[in-house]
Design an enzyme around this catalytic site. Sequence first.
Site, short mmCIF file in Angstrom:
data_model
loop_
_atom_site.label_atom_id
_atom_site.label_comp_id
_atom_site.label_asym_id
_atom_site.label_seq_id
_atom_site.Cartn_x
_atom_site.Cartn_y
_atom_site.Cartn_z
NE ARG A 1 -43.62 44.20 20.63
CZ ARG A 1 -42.99 45.32 20.99
NH1 ARG A 1 -42.61 46.18 20.06
NH2 ARG A 1 -42.77 45.58 22.27
CD GLN B 1 -41.83 42.98 24.92
OE1 GLN B 1 -42.60 43.48 24.12
NE2 GLN B 1 -40.57 42.75 24.65
CD GLN C 1 -41.71 52.61 18.45
OE1 GLN C 1 -42.13 51.50 18.74
NE2 GLN C 1 -42.50 53.57 18.04
CB SER D 1 -39.51 47.51 24.22
OG SER D 1 -40.85 47.56 23.79
CG LEU D 2 -38.37 46.37 18.16
CD1 LEU D 2 -39.26 45.52 17.30
CD2 LEU D 2 -37.96 47.64 17.47
CG HIS E 1 -43.97 48.18 27.47
ND1 HIS E 1 -43.82 46.83 27.23
CD2 HIS E 1 -43.21 48.81 26.55
CE1 HIS E 1 -42.99 46.66 26.21
NE2 HIS E 1 -42.61 47.84 25.78
#
Length: 296
Positions: free
Chosen positions: A114, A245, A10, A89-90, A196
């Site tokens: 998600r 995650q 992102q 991440s993503l 996170h």
Amino acid sequence: MKTAYVFPGQGAQFVGMGQDLYNLNEQTKALFEKANDILGFRITDIMFSGTEEDLKQTNVTQPAIFLHSVILAGALGEDFKPSMVAGHSLGEFSALVSAGALSFEDGLKLVSQRANAMQKACQAQPSTMAAILGLDDETVEKICAQVEEVVVPANYNCPGQLVISGSIEGVDKACVLLTEAGAKRALKLNVGGAFHSPLMEPAKVELQTAIESTEIKAPICPIYQNVDAKAYTDPAAIKANLIAQLTGAVRWTQTVQNMLADGAEAFVEVGPGNVLQGLVKKVDRKVSTSAAKIGE
């Protein structure tokens, strides 16, 4: 030569992203249209000609970046020959689809779930993140641990750049202490919530069932996962790491270091923007970095 393909998360989005891929050929166009059907709205309209504000909504941003990355990787065809992959991440979901561990449809559904789960968690409790510049990781970890409110290291982006995440009070207190400890900057980020961090637990619970019931196969090469920066090919371990995650830290610095230690000689960023190339260079200035391009 060992090439690492890396996939952004992102923040890499921009209006107009993916338009060139959509127009590339019938196969790429069909994938974008399939995504519109799966998502139940025309994400292509927002990607190609929406406003920045529209594109910034988590439930749009995440699938948009995923689509750009995955369709670009597919369009590379024979040129896509990764020795190893990783995603920020993503981007971990984009990496898994591109490396053959997840189907395009399943990957997109998980990314959409998600994003919606994260949005809900953000609305349930006001929270934030801040970038801490110019301090070593250990100092940041130590100070976060001293704050009584929720605040944790969330994104280990590169040496001297660590993003913290937590409740508004926790992040504010940590920013004051980190500045006093010598941080060059403690910059609050314009994000929807504490990604996170333990505050994403409701999203993790929601996503866990979806991940557990999705088929994940062994990827064509090792994937270095965010939670511990280690290389995996075992589907069961990959699943467990994907679930962890959402509340765990993105250990990007350590991921790049481990890929270099395992022989990576070139890093290719697959997706919008060039954020990851910059972060890789901050880990090792000498390593070759580039953006994935079609027909080169």
